[in-house]
Design a protein around this motif. Structure first.
Motif, mmCIF file in Angstrom:
data_model
loop_
_atom_site.group_PDB
_atom_site.id
_atom_site.type_symbol
_atom_site.label_atom_id
_atom_site.label_comp_id
_atom_site.label_asym_id
_atom_site.label_seq_id
_atom_site.Cartn_x
_atom_site.Cartn_y
_atom_site.Cartn_z
ATOM 1 N N PRO B 224 8.109 -14.636 4.826
ATOM 2 C CA PRO B 224 9.295 -15.244 5.391
ATOM 3 C C PRO B 224 9.168 -15.592 6.841
ATOM 4 N N PRO B 225 8.583 -14.728 7.591
ATOM 5 C CA PRO B 225 8.661 -15.037 9.016
ATOM 6 C C PRO B 225 8.068 -16.377 9.338
ATOM 7 N N GLU B 322 2.706 3.419 7.206
ATOM 8 C CA GLU B 322 3.190 2.120 7.648
ATOM 9 C C GLU B 322 4.700 2.127 7.770
ATOM 10 N N LEU B 323 5.336 2.778 6.827
ATOM 11 C CA LEU B 323 6.785 2.869 6.925
ATOM 12 C C LEU B 323 7.167 3.607 8.193
ATOM 13 N N ALA B 346 13.732 -3.902 10.374
ATOM 14 C CA ALA B 346 12.860 -3.069 9.561
ATOM 15 C C ALA B 346 12.553 -3.744 8.236
ATOM 16 N N PHE B 347 13.576 -4.296 7.654
ATOM 17 C CA PHE B 347 13.401 -4.983 6.382
ATOM 18 C C PHE B 347 12.423 -6.135 6.541
ATOM 19 N N ALA B 352 7.219 -8.571 5.700
ATOM 20 C CA ALA B 352 6.020 -9.171 6.275
ATOM 21 C C ALA B 352 4.795 -8.368 5.890
ATOM 22 N N ARG B 353 4.941 -7.080 5.952
ATOM 23 C CA ARG B 353 3.801 -6.248 5.630
ATOM 24 C C ARG B 353 3.408 -6.423 4.183
ATOM 25 N N LYS B 354 4.393 -6.502 3.327
ATOM 26 C CA LYS B 354 4.094 -6.675 1.921
ATOM 27 C C LYS B 354 3.385 -7.986 1.684
ATOM 28 N N ASN B 355 3.643 -8.922 2.523
ATOM 29 C CA ASN B 355 2.999 -10.214 2.349
ATOM 30 C C ASN B 355 1.703 -10.311 3.116
#
Lengths: 109, 769
Positions: B224-225, B322-323, B346-347, B352-355
């Motif tokens: 998304p970013p 990571e969390l 945070a979300f 982003a991290r998941k991607n």
């Protein structure tokens, strides 16, 4: 060496009968002045102990500096604790915490 | 096209590059965006790149076919080798080294930093924009999101200076993009046919449409970013940049280029820094985050506690480390709870991290929660003047468009607001007028009980006011006041969104320091009058309610007189219990013991009232009291009074004509005081005077009914205040004594400690010998 320091810390804690509220009391001062190193102790209100071992050759460290370092350390530690993902007792892996500690150490050396 | 002969290495390399650029897997056409990124990464001057593109025919065709692409690559190599660009040089120049594409910084962090610095690095930062869109496009197509991209990138990385790491590509040629778009203002959300200028927009368009579609799913989250700022990038550059530069005029590329180059660079930099920021949250995403927030915490101004947030984010199956890092980044005020902004940040980071995006070391500016001191956030990103553009204010109010001017405006606002909130927070919490009474009580208590939110001292309900009035004396001694002050102030201060942080601060402060005991007392002190007035208010309100009740109640019995007495008697009784409690305190002084003579009882009680009350309107007051009297008398256990009252009422009734019920109801009331008073003088004159006064008193009684309680309340206030003062003084002395005792104990203990330490010191050296 650290373990003996911890013993000294326990001594000091037990020596204080009243409840520690004042942060001044948290700083235990010079624990062990001999054997080429100095150990400083610091206890939080939750009985978490910070032990700082300093090389005796470093004479530039003043008591106040140690206090301020402990304060910073305490603050960083509370920040780490605020993290719900952090289980007390784990090794602290917070990057911010590490950076703070490192910066402090660099500042001293 | 001119024939193109490629060596094996070149062939391989070119095909890899082409497949990298061929994000649609068409095997025929390379995405313009990627191609331009590539060329940008070749670190060639813009004009050279354009020339190359021209030469290879892409500009003519509008797209990069494989042959065009290869030619272009060859030309890049030519250019990099320093040879002049000629069509012929493609084949004539032998032994060309492979075109070198410099990888811009591969780390997102550095990308962020880069995006905020020089132009060349901006190109690298631009790269952040493009990759996602293609990635998004792929997601839309259902193919693996950026896996195809990544293998390509890895393939591309045969060269040490590979240009393409997916987050790295520069939007290249955003200038190119815009110029192209400018030349063919057909941009927008066209489909993805890589023909014409549209191609540039197609990925954008796709991502745009994709953004609206797939956002609401965890798994469906494309990066998304980048996508969104990329979307916005697509939107605004054409409008703003083009408008500024070349208002929709079809111009030569060169013209465009020359005019644009200077301005574009600035604008690109500016806009890219704001749109390019891969951490920006689109409105759709933000909406999604807000909805998620609501599922955890319905109050948008409230907090999500750490444990709830932990559960929630654990669902994302990211490693705990990571969390933990995400938490550190997003919990800006380090309070262990997430506000809406923090939660969105945070979300966003989780997404982003998941991607596949690496977590930054510092919280990106666009994710900074608002209401934070912006001086700190200014350090992030190192943007000199551009900090305001991509600042968090854009995030904060979703209504605000992520445009620069608004960001700028909100930036200083936030500064002020944050300061205000920071400054204000201790004050309103203590100083709310409605709480002053409680604070006064708290002060008198000289004790604090922060975390006791249980007392209902809020002056919000008549019940409470009643209670408070009833228990005013009691509550002075209760420890609930402080809690009320806090809890109610919590409720007050949490209302405004901006003061959400105040609550945060308050909580954190209350949790951390014992200093809270200090502030509360001072504020009430300067305002004893207020407290009095407030207590008066409460008394008044309470008295009003009770007075009204009383009036109503009193009205009942008078209305009944025509009926037989017994029915009347129970009538009042029924109502009595309702306000008996309240009345009892009110009339604590009044229900003096009833003498045998009910009438005389009236006198005595009336006298008491008359004596103790400060009255401007004695008649009114008397009548009011008279109103109270019947009520009180009814509440009295003695029924004789009641009977007597009823007798008098009946007398009044019989004596009076037949006015309306209300006046009937009230007239007997009024007359009773009158008769009572008169009886002080002479009993005989009462009844006839009653007759005379019935009508007058009817009116008066009506008035009285409306103002039943003020004089009464004054009297009661005074009594209550005096009582409370007495009680507080007592508590003061007690506490003072306690304090001194504790001090003494403290000294003793300190002495003991010193002695023990001395002993320890003496013993210690011995232990080491």
């Amino acid at each position: 060496m650290v373990h003996t320091s911890l013993d000294v810390v326990d001594e000091k804690i037990s020596a204080m009968g009243k409840a520690l509220v004042d942060q001044r009391e948290l700083y235990l001062g010079l624990l062990y002045p001999t054997e080429d190193y100095k150990v400083y102790g610091y206890v939080t209100n939750s009985k978490v102990k910070f032990v700082m071992v300093v090389d005796s050759s470093n004479t530039a460290l003043r008591d106040n500096e140690i206090r301020s370092m402990f304060r910073k350390l305490h603050n960083s530690y509370t920040d780490v604790m605020c993290n719900p993902f952090y289980n007390p007792g784990d090794r602290i892996q917070s990057r911010a915490f590490d950076s703070t500690v490192t910066s402090m150490m660099i500042q001293v050396c | 096209m001119e024939g193109l002969t490629l060596s094996d290495a070149e062939q391989k390399y070119y095909s890899d590059l082409f497949s990298y650029c061929d994000i649609e897997s068409t095997k025929k056409v390379a995405a313009n965006g990627r191609v331009l990124e590539l060329f940008r990464a070749a670190q060639l001057p813009n004009d050279v790149v354009l020339q190359i593109m021209e030469l290879c025919g892409a500009t003519r065709l509008g797209y990069f076919g494989r042959s065009q692409f290869y030619i272009a690559l060859k030309l890049v190599a030519v250019a990099q080798s320093g040879f002049p660009l000629r069509v012929e040089s493609i084949n004539t120049v032998k032994d060309l080294p492979l075109p070198r594409f410099v990888a811009s910084k591969n780390e997102q962090e550095s990308r962020h930093a880069a995006s905020y610095s020089s132009d060349s690095e901006n190109q690298g930062s631009y790269s952040g924009v493009i990759p996602p869109p293609p990635g998004r496009g792929q997601v839309k197509k259902g193919s693996v999101s950026h896996d195809p991209v990544q293998p390509r990138t890895s393939a591309d990385q045969q060269e040490p200076a590979s240009p393409v790491v997916s987050p790295q590509q520069s939007p290249p040629t955003s200038p190119h993009t815009w110029r192209k778009h400018n030349r063919h203002p057909s941009g927008g959300n066209s489909e993805r046919p890589l023909t014409g200028p549209g191609p540039f927009w197609s990925p954008f368009g796709e991502a745009q449409s994709g953004s609206s579609a797939g956002d609401a799913v965890w798994s469906g989250h494309s990066p998304p970013p980048p996508q969104e700022n990329w979307v916005s990038f697509a939107d605004t550059p054409p409008t703003s940049t083009l408008l500024t530069m070349h208002p929709a005029s079809v111009q030569d590329q060169t013209t465009v280029r020359t005019v644009a180059s200077a301005t574009t660079a600035n604008e690109i930099r500016r806009q890219s820094s704001s749109y390019d920021d891969p951490w920006k949250i689109t409105d759709e995403q933000r909406q999604y985050y807000v909805n998620q927030f609501k599922t955890i915490q319905p109050d948008l101004n409230g907090f999500i506690p750490g444990s709830a947030a932990k559960e929630f984010f654990t669902k994302s199956k990211l490693p705990i480390l990571e969390l933990s890092h995400i938490w550190e980044l997003s919990d800006f005020d380090k309070d262990g709870a997430l506000t809406l902004d923090e939660f969105c940040a945070a979300f966003h980071l989780v997404v982003a991290r998941k991607n596949g995006y690496d977590l930054p070391e510092k919280l990106p500016e666009s994710l900074m929660p608002k209401l934070i001191d912006l001086e700190d956030s200014a350090d992030v990103g190192d943007q000199p003047g551009e900090v305001g553009y991509s600042g968090s204010p854009a995030e904060a109010p979703p209504s605000k468009s992520p445009s620069m001017p608004s960001l700028n405006q909100t930036w200083p606002e936030l500064n002020q607001s944050s300061e205000d909130t920071a400054i204000v927070h201790p004050v309103p919490i203590r100083m709310t007028p409605s709480k002053i009474h409680m604070q006064e009580m708290e002060l008198k208590r000289t004790s604090s009980d922060h975390t006791n939110p249980t007392s209902p001292l809020l002056v919000k309900t008549s019940d409470l006011s009643e209670e408070s009035k009833i228990n005013s004396s009691v509550k002075f001694a209760s420890g609930n006041t402080v809690a009320d002050g806090y809890s109610s102030s919590d409720s007050f201060t949490s209302d405004p969104e901006q003061l959400g942080n105040n609550v945060t601060h308050q909580r954190s402060h209350s949790g951390t320091s014992p200093d809270n005991t200090a502030p509360p007392p001072p504020p009430p002190r300067p305002q004893p009058s207020h407290s009095r007035s407030s207590s008066l208010d409460m008394n008044r309100t309470f008295a009003v309610t009770t007075g009204q009740q009383q009036a109503g109640v009193v009205a009942h019995p008078p209305a009944v007189p025509p009926r037989p007495q017994p029915s009347q008697a129970p009538g009042p009784v029924v109502h009595r219990p309702v306000d008996a409690d309240g009345l009892i305190t009110h009339t604590s002084t009044s229900p003096q013991q009833i003498p045998e003579q009910p009438n005389f009882a009236d006198f005595s009680q009336f006298e008491v009232f008359a004596a103790s009350n400060v009255n401007e309107e004695q008649e009114d007051e008397a009548e009011k009291h008279a109103e109270v009297l019947p009520v009180e008398k009814a509440s009295d256990p003695a029924s004789s009074l009641r009977v007597a009252k009823t007798d008098s009422k009946i007398e009044e009734k019989t004596a009076a004509s037949a006015p309306a019920n209300v006046s009937k109801g009230t007239t007997p009331l009024a007359p009773p005081p009158k008769p009572v008073r008169r009886r002080l003088k002479s009993e005989d004159e009462l009844r006839p005077e009653v007759d005379e006064h019935t009508q007058k008193t009817g009116v008066l009684a009506a008035v009285l009914a409306s103002q039943p309680s003020i004089p009464r309340s004054v009297g009661k206030d005074k009594k209550a205040i005096q009582a409370s003062i007495r009680r507080n003084k007592e508590t003061n002395t007690v506490l003072a004594r306690l304090n001194s005792e504790l001090q003494q104990q403290l000294k003793d203990v300190l002495e003991e400690r010193i002695s023990l330490e001395v002993q320890l010191e003496q013993l210690r050296p011995f232990s080491h010998l």
